[in-house]
Design a protein around this motif. Structure first.
Motif, PDB file in Angstrom:
ATOM      1  N   LYS A 329       0.809  -1.211   0.000  1.00 45.48           N
ATOM      2  CA  LYS A 329       0.000   0.000   0.000  1.00 45.48           C
ATOM      3  C   LYS A 329       0.846   1.267   0.000  1.00 45.48           C
ATOM      4  N   ASP A 334      -3.536   6.248  -0.853  1.00 47.69           N
ATOM      5  CA  ASP A 334      -4.095   5.981   0.474  1.00 47.69           C
ATOM      6  C   ASP A 334      -3.001   5.742   1.496  1.00 47.69           C
ATOM      7  N   LYS A 337      -1.407   8.882   2.461  1.00 46.10           N
ATOM      8  CA  LYS A 337      -2.242   9.679   3.378  1.00 46.10           C
ATOM      9  C   LYS A 337      -2.157   9.135   4.795  1.00 46.10           C
ATOM     10  N   GLU A 338      -2.149   7.783   4.874  1.00 44.50           N
ATOM     11  CA  GLU A 338      -2.020   7.173   6.205  1.00 44.50           C
ATOM     12  C   GLU A 338      -0.757   7.607   6.892  1.00 44.50           C
ATOM     13  N   LEU A 340       1.003  10.155   6.295  1.00 39.62           N
ATOM     14  CA  LEU A 340       0.920  11.570   6.594  1.00 39.62           C
ATOM     15  C   LEU A 340       0.219  11.797   7.915  1.00 39.62           C
ATOM     16  N   PHE A 341      -0.927  11.143   8.057  1.00 41.35           N
ATOM     17  CA  PHE A 341      -1.694  11.357   9.278  1.00 41.35           C
ATOM     18  C   PHE A 341      -0.934  10.856  10.495  1.00 41.35           C
TER      19      PHE A 341
ATOM     20  N   TYR B 281      -2.135  16.740  18.127  1.00 41.86           N
ATOM     21  CA  TYR B 281      -2.214  15.334  18.533  1.00 41.86           C
ATOM     22  C   TYR B 281      -0.856  14.656  18.491  1.00 41.86           C
ATOM     23  N   LEU B 304      -9.438  10.440   5.149  1.00 44.11           N
ATOM     24  CA  LEU B 304      -8.312  10.783   6.025  1.00 44.11           C
ATOM     25  C   LEU B 304      -8.074  12.275   6.149  1.00 44.11           C
TER      26      LEU B 304
END
Lengths: 357, 377
Positions: A329, A334, A337-338, A340-341, B281, B304
């Motif tokens: 992945k 996606d 983005k994961e 990144l978060f 956070y 997201l």
């Protein structure tokens, strides 16, 4: 090696030509350079990464570019300007410092690099009473390690610079006036008892002679907030030691004062190794304390922040090119983005995350 | 000495006498036994049975007590329902016991005393029910009734076919949402023990009745043996969308996990900035695991970077706070998301509050489960 993607710039481009258009791109440091310029001073995780990828790549980022710009335009007749890199944990202060040091090394400056001042204020086993000044304390181990690294970093200067005073070590040994600095360093390395004094002498001489114009001096200290905090060291009677009573710290403070010219002082604050400071502190005011802030007072603060989206992309691309991210992945939007978060564009966090991906 | 009875034996009182300690000390212990008039009911004496009179008296006492209670609480005695009684008792006798069934209750005697069968034979010893000697009279009479209904319906159908008015349409009522009685419930209704085969046989009969075309009376008969089940997801509470001063759409909800309470405000359009208790956070949760917990609702719905979150949390520990925020965020996201996705979230377990709390330490053990080291001697 095969042609790497757009995110790379091979270091055939002269460091001086790093401009704003290179922001977000990685540049390569040849491995021999690495050993010569950075015998100590790279963060341990970065060293592991270098070993894994078999090459050292630093990203060009805005704070470093800003500093480079200032350094290129320094006026060596004026007193040395102090630059303080500050920012949250893991944003890349130490690596920016390394970038600066590499640049200056290429420009033939003399690098005085203290990798982590916190190492000198905590966990020291052997403290001797200083031979030079009875009130202060010596740290032979740390001083000798540092002298060894200093020698590897600045070989060529050690023979050029001449000592301007006579120093008597003990009844049998002394260094004459006019002998090269290398001798002082040798003396410190061989006679560990006098290592701290040797360091003190080196600093004094360099400060005195940098104004003469033979060389440019770059003082780079990482974790400078250690100089003005508390120490975790205690004497035999369990009374705490203030930083001033350590000879190394005392001399370093003199170095960091801007009463000399012919170079620049680049400092980094660091909470990670600091003692008795809250975890969330990162501003100069909080980490340096009142005393430190007043001493350093006219300085240029440079904030090092998290990656912006372009830099983040480029970092992920770099990992992908080195086949570091093995998850399927990781290539997709996606996945990015994961990451990144989760890391919130913090370089340190991103690196830690990717280490296990 | 006693006065002689009919047989010359001492008169039988509703009681049992203890063996005497002195010449005149009869210690009587009153037990609830049926008044024995004939010899054939000695078997019934073995079990504790409640007489009809006793139950009637209990019912009267209950009604009088209900009126007294209504007067005490200042309410109208005529319209005092069972729920009001429960509330009044809980108010007058507060109990800290965890087991709800151990707390004081005041209910109608029918619900308290187990159902008992009245005496099934008359004075001459002849049983009332024609199926008494099968051993399970009410069960077999029920089966007889059901089969009788099936035969009736078939006869009716044959008549219609003979007249030519038979219509093939079978109105199948929607049986979803209701289930057959379980064996325990049926036993409770019939006040008889059943075996599994009996129960299965009965259900098969009812299903056969359902397959035939039936009228309203049969329908009612069958419905007596069905109970409804509520579908879980319809109970899901969805917060309405609210708008704040700048006209931004947001939704606020709460979540709890193991003594941590969190309240999350999720904005509909944003860029993925999350702030907890005022701080970012990344600074609040240095551990990756906690940040993964926060990420899970968004990641699940593929949203997201599309929402901003501002939440407050207190109590608990690091992981408990993360879990509480996750629940709050998931509940808040329900407002912006379709019903189907809400159902997916529920099945993924995002919307269920985690009941696990720290278990109490018991005396005689070192911890909640750990026992002291066992020493042989």
């Amino acid at each position: 090696t095969m042609l790497k993607g757009m995110t790379r710039l091979i270091s055939r481009v002269h460091k001086a030509k790093h401009g704003e258009q290179h922001e977000g791109q990685h540049y390569n440091i040849p491995l021999q350079d690495l050993k010569a310029v950075f015998p100590h001073g790279l963060p341990p995780r970065f060293v592991m990464q270098v070993k894994t990828f078999n090459e050292a790549c630093l990203m060009v980022r805005k704070p470093a570019l800003e500093l480079l710009h200032y350094l290129k335009n320094t006026n060596f007749a004026h007193p040395a300007v102090r630059y303080v890199l500050y920012g949250e944990k893991g944003t890349g202060k130490t690596l920016s410092l390394c970038h600066i040091i590499h640049f200056c090394a290429k420009q033939d400056w003399l690098i005085l690099h203290i990798p982590d001042a916190h190492l000198w204020v905590k966990n020291c086993r052997n403290l001797l009473q200083s031979t030079y000044n009875k009130q202060r304390l010596d740290q032979p181990l740390e001083a000798s390690i540092w002298l060894k690294n200093f020698k590897t970093a600045n070989e060529r200067f050690l023979s050029q610079i001449k000592v301007q005073e006579k120093y008597v070590w003990n009844k049998r040994e002394s260094t004459e006036k006019g002998s090269p600095l290398g001798e002082v360093v040798e003396q410190g390395i061989t006679r560990v008892r006098n290592a701290t004094d040797a360091v003190g002498i080196v600093l004094k001489e360099l400060k005195r002679q940098s104004s003469s114009g033979i060389f440019h001096l770059l003082v780079a200290v990482d974790g400078v907030n250690a100089l003005w905090g508390r120490t975790t060291l205690k004497r035999e009677d369990k009374s705490p030691i203030a930083p001033e009573e350590l000879a190394l710290i005392y001399n370093l403070r003199k170095m960091v004062k801007n009463d000399w010219h012919g170079g620049a002082i680049v400092l980094t604050l660091s909470q990670t190794g600091s003692v008795f400071k809250p975890r969330k502190a990162f501003l100069p005011q909080e980490l340096l304390g009142k005393e430190g802030f007043d001493t350093l007072d006219p300085f240029i603060p440079i904030l090092v922040s998290n990656y912006n989206p372009k830099e983040f992309e480029s970092c992920i691309q770099y990992y992908l090119e080195n086949s570091w991210l093995q998850h399927e992945k990781a290539h997709t939007e996606d996945g990015k983005k994961e990451l990144l978060f989760l890391s919130n564009t913090n370089p340190g966090q991103l690196e830690r995350l990717c280490a296990y991906l | 000495m006693w006065k002689g009875g009919e047989d010359g034996k001492p008169p039988r009182k509703a009681g049992r006498r203890e063996p005497r300690l002195g010449p005149r000390s009869w210690i009587l212990r009153l037990r609830h036994t049926t008044v024995v008039s004939t010899k054939k009911n000695i078997a019934a004496l073995r079990r504790e049975t409640y007489t009809l009179d006793f139950i009637k008296k209990q019912i009267e006492e209950f009604n009088i007590g209900k009126r007294h209670l209504a007067n005490m609480m200042g309410e109208d005695p005529e319209t005092f329902t069972q729920e009001d009684i429960d509330r009044a008792i809980a108010y007058l006798f507060p109990s800290g016991l965890f087991e709800k069934r151990a707390r004081p209750i005041m209910k109608h005697p029918e619900q308290i005393f187990p159902k008992q069968r009245a005496i099934q034979w008359g004075e001459d010893g002849r049983p009332f029910h024609f199926l008494f000697y099968t051993g399970k009279p009410s069960y077999y009479s029920l089966m007889h009734e059901a089969y009788g209904k099936i035969l009736d319906v078939e006869k009716h159908q044959n008549q219609l076919r003979a007249q030519g008015l038979f219509s093939e349409k079978t109105k199948t009522k929607d049986l979803i949402g209701s289930r057959w009685l379980i064996k325990e419930e049926l036993e409770e209704i019939l006040v008889e023990k059943l075996s599994d085969q009996d129960y299965a046989h009965f259900i098969r009969l009812l299903e056969r009745l359902l397959t035939l075309q039936r009228g309203g009376a049969e329908e009612e008969f069958v419905q007596r043996f069905r109970r409804s089940i509520t579908i879980q997801s319809k109970k899901q509470l969805i917060e309405p969308v609210r708008y704040d001063e700048q006209g931004m759409a947001f939704s606020r909800s709460e979540g709890r996990r193991k003594s941590a309470e969190a309240e999350a405000v999720v904005y509909a359009h944003g860029s993925g900035r999350v702030s907890v208790n005022g701080t970012h956070y990344l600074r609040y949760f240095p551990v990756t695991q906690d940040r993964e917990q926060l990420m899970f609702p968004f990641h699940f719905l593929d949203r997201l970077g599309k929402h901003d979150v501002a939440c407050t949390v207190s109590g608990g520990g690091r992981a408990a706070q993360a879990g509480a925020i996750r629940l709050a965020v998931a509940r808040a996201l329900c407002t912006f998301v379709t019903e189907e996705e809400v159902e997916w979230m529920r099945q993924a377990g995002l919307l269920t509050a985690d009941l696990r709390v720290r278990e109490r330490k018991k005396p005689g053990q070192e911890g909640a489960r750990r026992k002291f080291t066992w020493k042989k001697r």
